[in-house]
Design a protein around this motif. Sequence first.
Motif, PDB file in Angstrom:
ATOM      1  N   TRP A   1      50.063  46.661   1.973  1.00 49.46           N
ATOM      2  CA  TRP A   1      49.471  46.612   3.309  1.00 49.46           C
ATOM      3  C   TRP A   1      48.664  45.332   3.491  1.00 49.46           C
ATOM      4  O   TRP A   1      47.547  45.214   2.996  1.00 49.46           O
ATOM      5  N   SER A   2      49.248  44.384   4.195  1.00 55.95           N
ATOM      6  CA  SER A   2      48.594  43.118   4.517  1.00 55.95           C
ATOM      7  C   SER A   2      48.662  42.887   6.016  1.00 55.95           C
ATOM      8  O   SER A   2      49.658  43.219   6.661  1.00 55.95           O
ATOM      9  N   GLU A   3      47.597  42.326   6.561  1.00 54.36           N
ATOM     10  CA  GLU A   3      47.544  41.977   7.976  1.00 54.36           C
ATOM     11  C   GLU A   3      47.140  40.508   8.071  1.00 54.36           C
ATOM     12  O   GLU A   3      45.991  40.178   8.353  1.00 54.36           O
ATOM     13  N   PRO A   4      48.088  39.600   7.839  1.00 48.53           N
ATOM     14  CA  PRO A   4      47.766  38.194   7.557  1.00 48.53           C
ATOM     15  C   PRO A   4      47.166  37.443   8.732  1.00 48.53           C
ATOM     16  O   PRO A   4      47.598  37.591   9.881  1.00 48.53           O
ATOM     17  N   GLY A   5      46.173  36.637   8.412  1.00 45.34           N
ATOM     18  CA  GLY A   5      45.548  35.757   9.391  1.00 45.34           C
ATOM     19  C   GLY A   5      45.754  34.307   9.003  1.00 45.34           C
ATOM     20  O   GLY A   5      45.843  33.966   7.819  1.00 45.34           O
TER      21      GLY A   5
END
Length: 561
Positions: free
Chosen positions: A384-388
Amino acid sequence: MIKTTGMKLLLLTLLSVFIISCSEDDPVIDLGAPVIKIEAENGEYKVKKGKSVLLSATVENAVKPIYSWKLDGKIISTEQEFEFGGEYAGEYFVNFRVDAENGYAEQQVKVSVLDKLPPEIDMPSMFIAYAGKDNELTAEVLYADEAHYVWKLNGMVVSEEKTYVFNEVSLGSQTLSLKVETEDGSDLKVFTITNLPVPEPELFFDDGHYRTVTNKDELRKMAVPVGKSLVLAPVICNIEDPGTFQWTVDGVTQSETSEFFTFTPSTERVYLITVTEQSTQAKAEVEVTCTKPEGTYFREKTETSKATAALAFDYVPAPGQFINYQIGSTKTRALNDLQNALNRGGAPYIGAYGGYWIVGFDHSVRNVEEKADLFIGGNAFAGWSEPGIVWVMQDVNGNGLPDDTWYELKGSETGKSETRQRYALTYYKPNKKKADVLWTDNFGGSNSVDYNGYHTQDYYFPMFIEEDYYTVVGTCLASSIDSSTGIVYARDFPWGYVDNYNTDPNRPSGHFWIEDAIQVDGSPANLTHIDFVKVHTGMAAKGNAVGEISTEPGCPTNLNF
């Protein structure tokens, strides 16, 4: 002929030596185990009794694979795809397995055989249309054999075909409904369709801040130290196949005709640069100030300096379930929220794609060669990654403000065909409470940030923005959402992004290198230091019930303080 034959023999000999050398000396590459992706959403298939359904799996990273489907421990197929016959009603759990030279993988799917299988409409609840244009809406429906379709606009039947062509001149939102009926039942869904003006071809330069109808005509400004080069490229909007570009500097036409222009000023002064796309005559201007040499305004740390970013400059979140700026909120309050978070060593949520904050250090952060310079935390974990995306800026004009030039820190996805640079996305303010937030992009795409009911504030849109819409710009990564196993994952990238579980062992999560800074064409920026940091959510995606992908960044820290 003798020379050609001799050359072939020489090449064969060298190839044999190379193969023997590789087989004896090179280490064996560990490919890891195969990876299975089931085609059915959430790993479940449905089929009406007496009919069959195709079970299908995609297998990656498998060397010489052998497949098998098992039901109750018995092999029922050895193909990658399998027609499952629904003879009797009930629930069946089928295991798909792949055995390969590099390991095995196994995954279970559920097949529900039903006496009746009513249709299910699988479409978003809101649509964007353009005034005076044919906007084709095609019903996307599961289990719709021999279905009957009824579209209604504001309660009036407008079509009984699978595809409805909406063409209205008047602007604004209207209510559209679709009813789908089969012998097994029916499904009904109500939509909001919003009619917008036809978007015009447009170019503009991104200065890192959000854009509205109020400020879109303001002259954008950038800066570059004397002795260095700046690569310029406009954001291209609503131009399907751009042709050649004409660049001018203070009115003098340049030889460059691509979308990228390398500007190397020799004198410390202000230059006006324009670019025109020739097929549409769309035009943009930017003011570039050539400043004193790099390092002139470098700020050494003092006894009172902080290792973490201390100064809040801008905070404009994108819509999202964790954004709570309701009617009556102000931009000042948002900026104070950012400053208070920095004071605590943290940072606020930034919402869906393009939402951002801009912060600064009370000293210059030096680029230490071959060492990580910045740490920006997140709460990613394996699967679970929510890249910025991280951007950095030098204060090359020495005024203490982030009004110079932004440079992106490249990551593992930089340069890939599915990664979009200068991606502009426009969010539209909802006209009612608890509604999805519609968006369009500069490539003609549209979708929404969906209201999910788990977070019950009236608006996900940041209501301190007074205008009806606003645009954010940045780099957009391809969606990493994967629900093929029945569990929703946001897959991790190897390195280079905030709130990302790095899979590259040489690049620890949250660590960033100033030497990774690039110009807009991907060439190195070669920065000696930085003063400001911008982080924006880097993915326009949503994960079913968990909602939109939204980067949760931490406060930037100077690792070489």
